[in-house]
Design an enzyme around this catalytic site. Structure first.
Site, PDB file in Angstrom:
ATOM      1  N   ASN A 173     -35.217 -21.730 -66.911  1.00 21.63           N
ATOM      2  CA  ASN A 173     -35.800 -22.872 -65.910  1.00 21.63           C
ATOM      3  C   ASN A 173     -34.989 -22.479 -64.874  1.00 21.63           C
ATOM      4  OD1 ASN A 173     -37.453 -25.338 -65.548  1.00 21.63           O
ATOM      5  ND2 ASN A 173     -35.992 -26.514 -65.465  1.00 21.63           N
ATOM      6  N   SER A 206     -27.606 -38.767 -69.213  1.00 19.03           N
ATOM      7  CA  SER A 206     -28.604 -39.087 -69.443  1.00 19.03           C
ATOM      8  C   SER A 206     -28.953 -41.092 -69.322  1.00 19.03           C
ATOM      9  CB  SER A 206     -29.767 -39.006 -69.735  1.00 19.03           C
ATOM     10  OG  SER A 206     -30.936 -39.383 -69.686  1.00 19.03           O
ATOM     11  N   TYR A 263     -35.692 -35.493 -76.969  1.00 13.58           N
ATOM     12  CA  TYR A 263     -35.240 -35.211 -75.479  1.00 13.58           C
ATOM     13  C   TYR A 263     -33.534 -35.821 -75.843  1.00 13.58           C
ATOM     14  CZ  TYR A 263     -32.806 -35.268 -70.708  1.00 13.58           C
ATOM     15  OH  TYR A 263     -32.072 -35.391 -70.258  1.00 13.58           O
ATOM     16  N   LYS A 323     -29.472 -35.338 -76.870  1.00  7.62           N
ATOM     17  CA  LYS A 323     -28.514 -36.326 -74.975  1.00  7.62           C
ATOM     18  C   LYS A 323     -27.543 -37.453 -76.247  1.00  7.62           C
ATOM     19  CE  LYS A 323     -29.756 -34.068 -71.591  1.00  7.62           C
ATOM     20  NZ  LYS A 323     -28.278 -32.724 -71.801  1.00  7.62           N
ATOM     21  N   ARG A 382     -47.983 -44.545 -69.453  1.00  8.80           N
ATOM     22  CA  ARG A 382     -47.196 -43.200 -69.795  1.00  8.80           C
ATOM     23  C   ARG A 382     -46.492 -43.095 -70.837  1.00  8.80           C
ATOM     24  NH1 ARG A 382     -43.874 -39.022 -66.099  1.00  8.80           N
ATOM     25  NH2 ARG A 382     -42.108 -40.638 -66.321  1.00  8.80           N
ATOM     26  N   ASP A 432     -42.462 -44.633 -71.634  1.00 12.50           N
ATOM     27  CA  ASP A 432     -42.325 -45.467 -70.162  1.00 12.50           C
ATOM     28  C   ASP A 432     -41.293 -46.809 -70.326  1.00 12.50           C
ATOM     29  OD1 ASP A 432     -42.494 -43.171 -68.885  1.00 12.50           O
ATOM     30  OD2 ASP A 432     -43.503 -43.926 -67.164  1.00 12.50           O
TER      31      ASP A 432
END
Ligand code: NAD
Ligand code: WQD
Length: 337
Positions: free
Chosen positions: A35, A124, A148, A152, A291, A294
């Site tokens: 990335n 995060s 994701y 974490k 979204r 969120d």
């Protein structure tokens, strides 16, 4: 101090390298460039006048990792290497667990073999899930709403177990809020592949004419203007937080966890109007549905990092958007000519 930086060619890694090298530290990078581009490292060298030894490879490749540790004597590791696209993690969870969780396991095993016991880990604010109140302190309950975030959180928990079993280890878990902006030189910055998922690079690409308009995901949140509120933090402040965390590890603190945020929330509409001021153009937008996944609002209580690290974000919102625009307008195609 000699530091291995995994994922050092990426957005936060490249900015952190600049601050480390300017502070007199030495750095070696391992990155598979999945990335990012090696050009970012050349630019770090150009900015700092220092060299960075680079291994192009995967942290899942244990023999390669062993070779890197055999080639160098490290004092610490900063572990940025990871996949970070929330939507992709929902579609491809195994890829995320493999890369983010197994990658960290291999790194810790190789560090243990080599006798390197100081680790800074990129966590995060996503580990706070949907917080019950604001601002968020480090002792808030953790949860994850997507693979994701789960990866974490798993790594955070694995590192806590591992440090408990190996008290000679020092581990800083840094919980970043929303990193944005670029180095003031405009020489390094964020260069997303494909369509950006995050707000700031999307706005930048609208401003440069690559995207027609921004979709604002929801204007009916219980926030002052109805749009989502986040704690945007200048990537250079975040980078300096890593230098402070490395220094902290030298004092043998064991396991430590810090929020890296400003403590100030801004809405999507605040970001749009600050960016319009920076670039001198209107940013066309439409209101779109919320979204999935969120939350309404999220911002840090950064007091603990100030107390423990003597670290505080100093850049303003206008600094963040000005630097993003400087980078984007100087490099319309990012690192690709
Ligand atoms: P990035 O994608 O720009 O950087 C990550 C780097 O890791 C890339 O250069 C990528 O090529 C490399 N990489 C990924 N998997 C690898 C592997 N298996 N082996 C070797 N290299 C690998 O992302 P970033 O924004 O700089 O994020 C750095 C870290 O911070 C990530 O772990 C991310 O999850 C975390 N984080 C980022 C944000 C954010 O909003 N940018 C917020 C919180 C946490
Ligand atoms: C910010 C705000 C959106 C894009 C994500 C990850 C998190 C962390 C940081 C890594 C929200 C709105 C966005 C757009 C919009 N990453 N938005 N239109 O969601 O806070 O956090 O990145 O750890 O884990 O979830 O950041 O930049 O995507 O969104 O209206 O095109 O902008 O709804 O309110 P987010 P973001």
């Amino acid at each position: 101090m000699n530091v291995l930086v995994t994922g050092g060619a990426g957005y936060i890694g490249s900015h952190t390298l600049v601050e480390m090298l300017n502070a007199g530290m030495d750095a070696v990078v391992v990155d598979n460039l999945c990335n990012s581009s090696a050009e970012s490292l050349l630019r770090v060298e150009q900015l700092t006048g220092r060299t960075v030894q680079f291994y192009q490879g995967d942290i899942l490749n244990k023999p390669l990792m062993q070779k890197i540790f055999a080639d160098h004597k490290f004092d610490a590791v900063i572990h940025f290497a990871g996949l970070k696209a929330v939507g992709e993690s929902v579609a491809k969870p195994l890829k995320y667990y493999q890369n983010n969780v197994c990658g960290t396991l291999i790194l810790c095993e190789v560090m243990q073999e080599a006798g390197v016991h100081n680790l800074v880990f990129s966590s995060s604010a996503t580990v706070y899930g949907d917080p019950a109140s604001l601002p968020i302190t480090e002792d808030f309950p953790t949860s994850a709403t997507n693979p994701y975030g789960q990866s974490k959180l798993m790594v955070e928990n694995i590192l806590a177990d591992f440090q408990r079993a190996n008290p000679q280890w020092n581990i800083a878990r840094l919980r970043y809020f929303n990193p944005v902006g670029a180095h003031e030189s405009g020489i390094i910055g964020e260069d997303p592949n494909d369509i950006p998922n995050n707000l700031m690079p999307y706005i930048s690409q609208v401003a440069i004419g690559k995207r027609e308009k921004l979709s604002i995901f929801g204007n009916d949140y219980p926030t002052p203007d109805g749009t989502g509120v986040r704690d945007y933090i200048h990537v250079v402040d975040l980078a300096i937080g890593h230098v402070k965390a490395l220094e902290k590890l030298q004092t043998s603190p064991g396991l430590v966890t810090y929020n890296l945020g400003t403590g100030q929330g801004y809405s999507v509409l605040d970001m749009v109007s600050a960016f319009e001021k920076a670039c001198g153009k209107k940013i066309p937008y439409q209101i779109a549905p919320r979204r999935a996944g969120d939350i309404a609002a999220c911002y840090a209580d950064p007091t603990y990092a100030l107390q423990e690290l003597g670290w505080k974000a100093t850049h303003t919102l206008q600094d963040m958007v000005n630097s993003s625009w400087h980078w984007q307008s100087k490099n319309p195609n990012g690192y690709h000519a």
